[in-house]
Structure formats: C-alpha cells, structure tokens
Enzyme design. Structure first.
Site, PDB file in Angstrom:
ATOM      1  CG  LEU A 396      -2.250  -0.746   1.079  1.00 54.43           C
ATOM      2  CD1 LEU A 396      -2.005  -2.244   0.988  1.00 54.43           C
ATOM      3  CD2 LEU A 396      -3.173  -0.443   2.245  1.00 54.43           C
ATOM      4  CD  GLU A 398      -2.148   4.231  -2.522  1.00 56.61           C
ATOM      5  OE1 GLU A 398      -3.126   3.487  -2.348  1.00 56.61           O
ATOM      6  OE2 GLU A 398      -1.390   4.585  -1.592  1.00 56.61           O
ATOM      7  CB  ALA A 422     -10.650   7.834  -8.411  1.00 56.30           C
ATOM      8  CG  HIS A 465     -14.072   3.683  -0.733  1.00 54.23           C
ATOM      9  ND1 HIS A 465     -13.953   4.068   0.585  1.00 54.23           N
ATOM     10  CD2 HIS A 465     -13.188   2.675  -0.914  1.00 54.23           C
ATOM     11  CE1 HIS A 465     -13.043   3.310   1.182  1.00 54.23           C
ATOM     12  NE2 HIS A 465     -12.561   2.472   0.293  1.00 54.23           N
TER      13      HIS A 465
END
Length: 658
Positions: A396, A398, A422, A465
């Site tokens: 995890l 990004e 996103a 989310h």
C-alpha cells in the site's frame, strides 16, 4: 583519517583525487560568482565531496545515479561538459533544462543521471523503477540514489525502501547524514541513533561508513555493487559527514555550534586525501599543482562559454509543446467486423489484455491486482497469462508505485498503475503533478505511465470511495485525462492511453462497470485522444458532459421527450474545443454537466471558454450543473441529493423558458 589502499593502484588513487578535487574547485569558484551576483543560488557540498565522488566512480558508467543538492561530484565524475553544466546553473538555453529549472534539478540519460525535484523523497522510488526495469531485463546492474538525513523523514523514504526490499531491487540507498535538515538538528528529526538501525527492519543490509573518506566510500560501494549485481537486493549505506556551509548560501550557519566546524574541518575530505597521497608518494607537489592548473583552465573555459551564451528567448508555442513528448496518434481500426457484447468492465479488461500482448514492455502494478484480479476483477486471470513479473501486487504505497512508473519509463518500459479507488490517488499526488507531469518539460524524459482510477458515486460508498477528482489533474499541464462513458470507448481509449508515451489519467466510473454493455470489437483498436463524440443529436440545446453524465443527460431527454445534442467529451485534457464550438453554434443554448462538485470543476473552464469564443452565438446564459459543494455522503438519500441528476432537469426547464 585512516586510508586503506588495499590493492588499489596509484592510477586508482589519482583517479579518486582528480574526482574529488574538481567539484571542490568548481564550488570555490561558484561561491565567488554568487557573491558577484553572477549565479542566483548555490547549495554547497563542501565537506561532503567524498560521498558523491567515491560512490560514482565505484559504479559502471551506464548505471543510473539519482543525486541531490550536494552531489556536484556525481555530475563531474560522469564527465559532463562544464560549459553546459554552468549554463544550467545560470538558466541558459544550452543548459540541460533550457532554462526551465535550476541547479541540479535535471537529468541526462546520456550520463545516466536523474536529478532531483525539490520535494526530495520522490526520487527514491524513481530509483526503484530503474532497478526494476534492469531486474526484469536480467541486466546485472545497480542503481544508486541519495537522500539527506532530513529528506529521509518523508514518507517516500519508507515506501521506496519497503518496496525495494519486498521486490529485491538492486538499489543502493546512500544516506548522507550531515546532522541537519536545513537548520533542524537530527535529534529533532528522528529518535533512532543511526540510519543503519533501519536496515534490518526493512529486511536489507545496512552499512555505516566515514563519508569524508573517499577511499572508504569507493571501496564500500564497489564491493556492495559487485555483490548486488550477482545477488539482486537493496542495501542502505549511511555516510557520516558534515555540511561546512549553509543549507544554501542565504541561510547561513549561525544555528550550528562552532565546535562542530572545528571538529569537522580536521576531517576535510580533500585536504586529508591530498596529505595521504603525498605521504604515499602517489602525488608530488608538482603533479598536484599541475592537476589544479588543468582544472582551473577547464573551469574558466567552461565559464567563458556559459557567460557568452544569451539568456533564453521565450516562445509560448515551444513552451507549451515541450510539456509533452511529441506523439501523433494514428487511430487503429479493428482488423475485422467481429464484435461481442461486453460489459464496461469486460471492455477495460479486454483492452488491457490486448495491450499486454501488443507491448511486451508493459508492466501492470497495483494493490491486489495479481492472483486476486483486483477489487473489480479487471485483471483476473492475468497472472496465469502474463506472469507475476508483469502483473505485480504492490504494497500500500501509491506514491512509490507511481514513482517506479517514471523510473521504468527511463528504461523504456510502459507502466499501468491501478489505484484501487480514485480517491486513493491523493497518496501519490506529488509524484503525478510534480514528477510525471513535469519530467518532459524539465529535461526531455517522458513518463510513459497510465494511472487507472475507478471513480464516481452511486454505490453508497461514502466520502473516501466515491469522489470524482478529475478536476485536480485538469489544472496540471503535462498530463492527459480520458474519461469514457461506454464500453466501446472504454477499450479504445485505454488502448490509446497505453500507446501514448505521455502520462495519462484514465477514469472509469464504477457504476458503469456491470450495468452497461455494448457490442465491442474483439480486435485491438484505439480511439482518438482529444476527440469528443455526439452521444445524441438534437436541435433545441446542448448538454456538454462526460462519464456518467452522458447517461443522466440521455435519460432526462427521454423522460421529457426533448431534442438536444449530448456531447460526450471523452477526453478532458486536451478537450475538444472545436466540437464544443460546433454544438454551441448549432443550438445556441448550453448546459455543462459533471458529477464532480460545481465550484472549480471542469465545467467552469469550458463555460468561460464558450463565453470568450462563442458569445455572439449564445441565446441564453451558459448553465453549469454539478455535484453539491460538499463531501460525498454515505446514506443513499444524502448521496442522491449530492448528485446533479435532479438539478439537471431543473436547469433544462429554466433554460427553456429564458
């Protein structure tokens, strides 16, 4: 200072001496020029030259190095022409960035150097990407990346080291521990004693060296690199050193106790090595003076050329064009007429699979995308077909994974990075807007990276989310943005995004994944990036929209039995101005619709452009319709109020009676 020459020859030692002397002499000259106002800023590496020089000379010339502020020795040891280097410092066109960036904020693939950005930490992940590309190609190479002790406080440090350890990437993380991050001492930066304490926690070897001893640096890095080429893995090397001048010259050194300067002056890396070589009779005063005269003349020649070069002449068209690697898309049509009904999600998966077949250099990275197939199962079965090397589960992290994408681009790889949602792209925002987007403009290195993002509301998934965040990137030159509304475009635009050598943000609305199907060509094909399409044609007004907005618009028109153009933008950056102009001139009435919040949304830019360029063809004011200016709520009744569907109908009714 203990110099152990082992079996190194006199020629080896003289090479190290020449390597460490040249950046010192350049620095001394630069400090004079700074006082004279002939250079605007300088980050001094005086006292730390041994780290740059020893580590650079220990590597092969085709192994990449990612330096920082105080690593002038990296550039000089890679034999960069001094006139071009000095032109870079002065912002001249003949510098490595054409005057677009300063000091060491540049790269040169010719010299296998990737310069820093001011945010420091992100470069660590770029090194991971370069090393991963070498690993995948079975090249026995290492990558070297530097960090100061202050920059190592950033989250990118943890992410890059963690990924390198998990993936066994041959990266040397060189930590220059000089005791200060600008003015903040180490005891206010971290609680541990030394950076070597971190190595075992990440599962990597860690060594501590005297960063002022050029021979020790060289020997340590040389041995480490030899081992890592045969047995790929990362290594952390902590170089203990001291900064003898300010963070940059304007900041001064009043915050540093004087006794530290006195202590470290005795450990000067150039003076001590000179004394040792004289004692060993490797050098004589005469030979040493000859080297200094040689370098002095070389420096003066370089400065004469750089000072004789004019400052850049601004050209707006060239500046805009250089934001992107030149690429003329040639649309690829399907090879046959064969189609199959595919859901939106299947079309994306099909395009991704065919792109993997078409581009063997393409690597997919993301959380849970391998055996699990991703949370939306888009890459289900890909591991069996393409293998774990090309379909990579990531930790995890990004930011690190996007940075790795840039590093892979440097080695001619293509990368697709999947954000699980996103919303999570925020964790990689800096890499996207400051590294991917600016890389080609700054030093001509494209970022061949596609970032795929499941986006949008409607699933009662709450504030984290459900966001539509395309407007964040719409403001960033250097990026491209696509946002398909149907399965045919979803496949074609994804293939086109992967084909394009520039960074592309690819948005896919989650609520379309399994609710929408169409006859989609089975063959590989691409759709033109930057070209809008009419989803419906009518006479009375125009709705300009994209993504889910296309379906809300057509459903509303059916419900009210109205005749209108529905222009599906499909690409948001660049957006199709001519298609917008045509529909505005045709109907004279315009609604711009998007799911994203209204304020500062993409509709504001398009509406302003219409007002500036099509005002005389308008029969009513341009109306924008968007989401509420709130976060996206969880409960379905609240979420439905956030979405613009009800307000779209109200806007149409208002416009029709204007």
């Amino acid at each position: 200072m203990n110099f152990n020459r082992k079996d190194y020859t006199d020629e080896d030692l003289i090479r190290l001496y020449r390597g460490i002397l040249k950046p010192r002499m350049i620095e001394e000259k630069m400090l004079i020029l700074l006082r004279q106002g002939k250079v605007s800023k300088w980050f001094s590496g005086i006292g730390q030259e041994a780290i740059s020089v020893g580590s650079t000379l220990a590597l092969d010339n085709d192994e990449y190095i990612l330096p920082m502020h105080r690593n002038l020795g990296v550039f000089t040891c890679r034999d960069m022409a001094l006139d071009q280097l000095f032109a870079q410092f002065q912002g001249k066109t003949t510098g490595f960035t054409k005057g677009r960036d300063r000091s060491f904020h540049f790269g040169s693939n010719e010299h296998h150097i990737v310069g820093m950005i001011s945010h420091l930490g992100p470069q660590l992940a770029v090194a991971d990407g370069i090393a991963l590309a070498d690993l995948l190609e079975k090249r026995e190479k290492v990558t070297l990346v530097y960090s100061g002790d202050g920059g190592a406080s950033e989250g990118d440090f943890h992410e890059a080291l963690n990924v390198a350890a998990v993936w066994n990437l041959p990266v040397i993380f060189m930590i220059e521990n000089n005791g200060y991050g600008l003015s903040t001492p180490s005891n206010e930066q971290f609680k541990f004693n030394y950076f070597i304490d971190k190595g075992p926690a990440y599962g990597m070897d860690a060594l501590q060296i005297d960063g002022n001893n050029v021979l020790e640096v060289y020997d340590t890095v040389r041995q480490a690199a030899n081992s890592m080429r045969k047995n790929p893995r990362p290594m952390l090397i902590e170089a203990m050193t001291f900064r003898m001048r300010g963070h940059e010259e304007a900041s001064g050194t009043k915050y540093v106790p004087q006794e530290l300067f006195e202590k470290w002056a005795k450990k000067d890396p150039v003076d001590n090595f000179e004394k040792y070589l004289l004692e060993e009779k490797v050098l004589t005063p005469k030979s040493m003076a000859a080297i200094r005269e040689e370098f002095k003349a070389e420096i003066e020649r370089g400065l004469d050329i750089a000072f004789g070069t004019p400052m850049p002449t601004a050209n707006a068209e060239e500046e805009i064009a250089d934001m992107y690697q030149p690429f003329e898309q040639v649309v690829i049509e399907p090879a046959s007429d064969k189609t199959t009904e595919k859901r939106f999600v299947d079309a994306i998966s099909d395009g991704l699979r065919q792109s993997m077949e078409r581009y063997p250099e393409l690597v997919l990275m993301g959380q849970d995308i391998a055996e699990y197939g991703g949370v939306f199962k888009i890459t289900e079965g890909f591991v069996e077909k393409f293998g774990k090397a090309r379909v990579r589960n990531t930790p995890l992290c990004e930011s690190a994974i996007i940075g790795i994408g840039l590093g892979m681009s440097i080695k001619k790889k293509k990368t697709m990075v999947e954000m699980q949602f996103a919303d999570f792209v925020t964790c990689g925002f800096n890499q996207i807007v400051n590294n991917l987007a600016k890389s080609h403009y700054r030093w001509g290195q494209n970022a061949d990276v596609v970032v795929r993002m499941p986006t949008g509301a409607g699933a009662a998934a709450g504030p984290f989310h459900s966001q539509s965040n395309e407007a964040w990137f719409f403001h960033t030159p250097g990026l491209k943005i696509v946002y398909p509304s149907n399965p045919v475009d979803a496949k074609g635009l994804l293939n086109a995004a992967i084909e394009d050598p520039n960074p592309v943000m690819y948005f896919e609305h989650k609520m379309l994944y399994r609710s929408l199907a169409a006859q989609v060509p089975d063959d590989y094909y691409t759709t033109e990036i930057g070209k809008a399409a009419l989803a419906r044609e009518g006479e009375d007004f125009s709705i300009i929209t994209y993504g889910m907005g296309v379906h809300w618009a057509t459903q509303m028109l059916d419900k009210l039995s109205l005749s209108a153009d529905v222009l599906d933008l499909r690409t948001l950056l660049p957006w199709d101005k001519e298609a917008v102009r045509e529909t505005v001139e045709k109907t004279g009435r315009v609604i711009i619709l998007h799911e994203d919040t209204l304020t500062g949304g993409i509709g504001a830019e398009i509406g302003a452009w219409i007002a500036e360029n099509c005002f005389e063809r308008l029969d009513s004011p341009v109306i924008r319709v968007g989401g509420l200016d709130t976060a996206i709520p969880f409960a379905p009744p609240l979420e439905q109020e956030f979405l613009p569907v009800k307000r779209l109908q109200e806007a149409v009714e208002k416009m029709l009676v204007y």
